[in-house]
Design a protein around this motif. Structure first.
Motif, PDB file in Angstrom:
ATOM      1  N   CYS A   1       0.981  -1.060   0.113  1.00 19.99           N
ATOM      2  CA  CYS A   1      -0.088  -0.017   0.110  1.00 19.99           C
ATOM      3  C   CYS A   1       0.864   1.337   0.082  1.00 19.99           C
ATOM      4  O   CYS A   1       1.716   1.440   0.779  1.00 19.99           O
ATOM      5  CB  CYS A   1      -0.752   0.019   1.321  1.00 19.99           C
ATOM      6  SG  CYS A   1      -1.573   1.422   1.435  1.00 19.99           S
TER       7      CYS A   1
ATOM      8  N   VAL B   1      -0.004   4.282   0.577  1.00 18.85           N
ATOM      9  CA  VAL B   1      -0.478   5.144   1.589  1.00 18.85           C
ATOM     10  C   VAL B   1       0.051   4.606   2.741  1.00 18.85           C
ATOM     11  O   VAL B   1       0.841   5.427   3.551  1.00 18.85           O
ATOM     12  CB  VAL B   1      -2.001   5.385   1.928  1.00 18.85           C
ATOM     13  CG1 VAL B   1      -2.515   6.145   3.016  1.00 18.85           C
ATOM     14  CG2 VAL B   1      -2.696   5.576   0.635  1.00 18.85           C
ATOM     15  N   CYS B   2       0.082   3.520   3.121  1.00 15.53           N
ATOM     16  CA  CYS B   2       0.768   2.737   4.485  1.00 15.53           C
ATOM     17  C   CYS B   2       2.266   3.076   4.368  1.00 15.53           C
ATOM     18  O   CYS B   2       2.939   3.522   5.293  1.00 15.53           O
ATOM     19  CB  CYS B   2       0.833   1.374   4.465  1.00 15.53           C
ATOM     20  SG  CYS B   2      -0.763   0.811   5.203  1.00 15.53           S
TER      21      CYS B   2
ATOM     22  N   CYS C   1      -7.302  -1.067   1.238  1.00 14.32           N
ATOM     23  CA  CYS C   1      -5.829  -1.407   1.865  1.00 14.32           C
ATOM     24  C   CYS C   1      -6.678  -2.004   3.257  1.00 14.32           C
ATOM     25  O   CYS C   1      -7.564  -1.367   3.900  1.00 14.32           O
ATOM     26  CB  CYS C   1      -5.190  -0.231   2.143  1.00 14.32           C
ATOM     27  SG  CYS C   1      -3.830  -0.797   3.507  1.00 14.32           S
TER      28      CYS C   1
ATOM     29  N   CYS D   1      -4.985   0.283   6.345  1.00 18.77           N
ATOM     30  CA  CYS D   1      -5.221   1.727   6.382  1.00 18.77           C
ATOM     31  C   CYS D   1      -6.674   2.294   5.949  1.00 18.77           C
ATOM     32  O   CYS D   1      -6.972   3.673   5.675  1.00 18.77           O
ATOM     33  CB  CYS D   1      -4.094   2.722   5.915  1.00 18.77           C
ATOM     34  SG  CYS D   1      -3.964   2.784   4.352  1.00 18.77           S
TER      35      CYS D   1
HETATM   36 ZN   LIG Z   1      -2.653   1.270   3.478  1.00 18.93          ZN
END
Ligand SMILES: [Zn+2]
Length: 313
Positions: free
Chosen positions: A36, A38-39, A66, A69
């Motif tokens: 991910c 974003v993670c 995800c 998150c």
């Molecule tokens: Zn994530």
């Protein structure tokens, strides 16, 4: 699944360019797991992807989510947004050509309201007068022959039609999670019917048969048809020998344990389904039962003690 072969390979290549190698890929469902961004970038502040494979993408449906998150950072939604945000303009342009702005097949389809036939008569609530008629007796004898008990008749509100489009057919209704009818199967009880089943024109790909009765926290059995499912507690019929995208997604997200129980003559289908399901979040949670070639669930009256479920190496 549709029969139309779409080549998703270029889309997958773009995703790999942006998100790196994938952890898991199910070509049947279009499900693929990446790290991910974003993670990795936004939450952990890394310079590279974390290699965890928490980001689930479905390129057939054009969606992503995800597992780590999505709640905290809203990391779910349409795939094109992800490609736009994390891909280069060139990558996004290429993606846009392959998958034009389109809300996605499944979202676009609107549930067509299904009603039980107006001639439907529930075995449970049929009047005493009707119970005397030969039509009723024939229908009732048929389901008794198929080992359906009175308890099942009540639980599944099984009935029949004495006239109309579905005359001389047993009806097993399906209720959605709100308790509304969303489908039914109409099985002829004639000796040599023109068509064994005559089901309503609804997107059977989009419904979970008798979803109202499913407890997702308990082991879920996957069977072929409604006449099987009434014998097996907490089971979902696929309404065929292969699984719809919708059912696959629901299971993938919600199921804790799955037992595949198809007819004895469908062992190849059982194995394929086993391998399709046994991945990602569901890895190690899939079990399968092998019935003798000439046996099905209804014949065994749902008693599968001689055929315990197992996992394939
Ligand atoms: Zn994530």
């Amino acid at each position: 699944m549709t029969d139309i072969e779409v080549d998703y390979e270029p889309v997958i290549e773009i995703l790999i360019d942006i998100l790196g190698d994938y952890k898991y890929h199910n070509e049947y469902s279009g499900q693929i797991a990446f790290s991910c961004p974003v993670c990795s970038y936004d939450i952990k502040g890394l310079d590279e992807l974390d290699g965890k494979g928490n980001l689930e993408v479905n390129y057939i449906q054009g969606v992503y989510k995800c597992w780590s998150c999505s709640e905290t950072h809203d990391t779910h939604g349409r795939l094109r947004w992800l490609v736009k945000k994390y891909g280069s303009p060139r990558q996004f342009k290429k993606f846009d050509l392959l998958m034009p702005d389109d809300p996605g097949e499944i979202e676009k389809k609107i549930y067509k309201q299904v009603y039980l036939p107006k001639e439907f008569i529930s075995f449970t609530t049929a009047s005493a007068g009707l119970k005397m008629t030969p039509i009723f007796k024939r229908a009732y004898n048929y389901i008794k022959q198929r080992n359906v008990t009175d308890e099942m008749i009540v639980k599944y509100n099984i009935g029949f039609c004495y006239e109309g489009k579905y005359a001389n057919r047993i009806i097993i209704p399906s209720y959605d999670s709100e308790g509304d009818v969303n489908f039914f199967v109409a099985r002829s009880y004639e000796a040599k019917p023109f068509r064994k089943y005559d089901n309503p024109e609804a997107e059977k790909q989009l419904i979970i048969f008798n979803e109202s009765l499913i407890n997702w926290d308990e082991p879920i059995s996957i069977v072929e048809g409604p006449f099987d499912s009434i014998f097996v507690p907490n089971s979902i019929p696929m309404l065929g020998k292969s699984m719809s995208e919708r059912l696959f997604m629901e299971l993938y997200e919600k199921a804790k344990k799955i037992i595949i129980i198809l007819d004895g003559d469908a062992w190849a289908n059982s194995q394929k389904l086993y391998y399709d399901l046994n991945g990602g979040r569901l890895f190690g949670k899939i079990w399968v039962t092998k019935l003798p070639v000439d046996k099905d669930i209804a014949e065994l009256q749902g008693d599968l003690t001689e055929y315990p479920p197992f996992q394939i190496e």
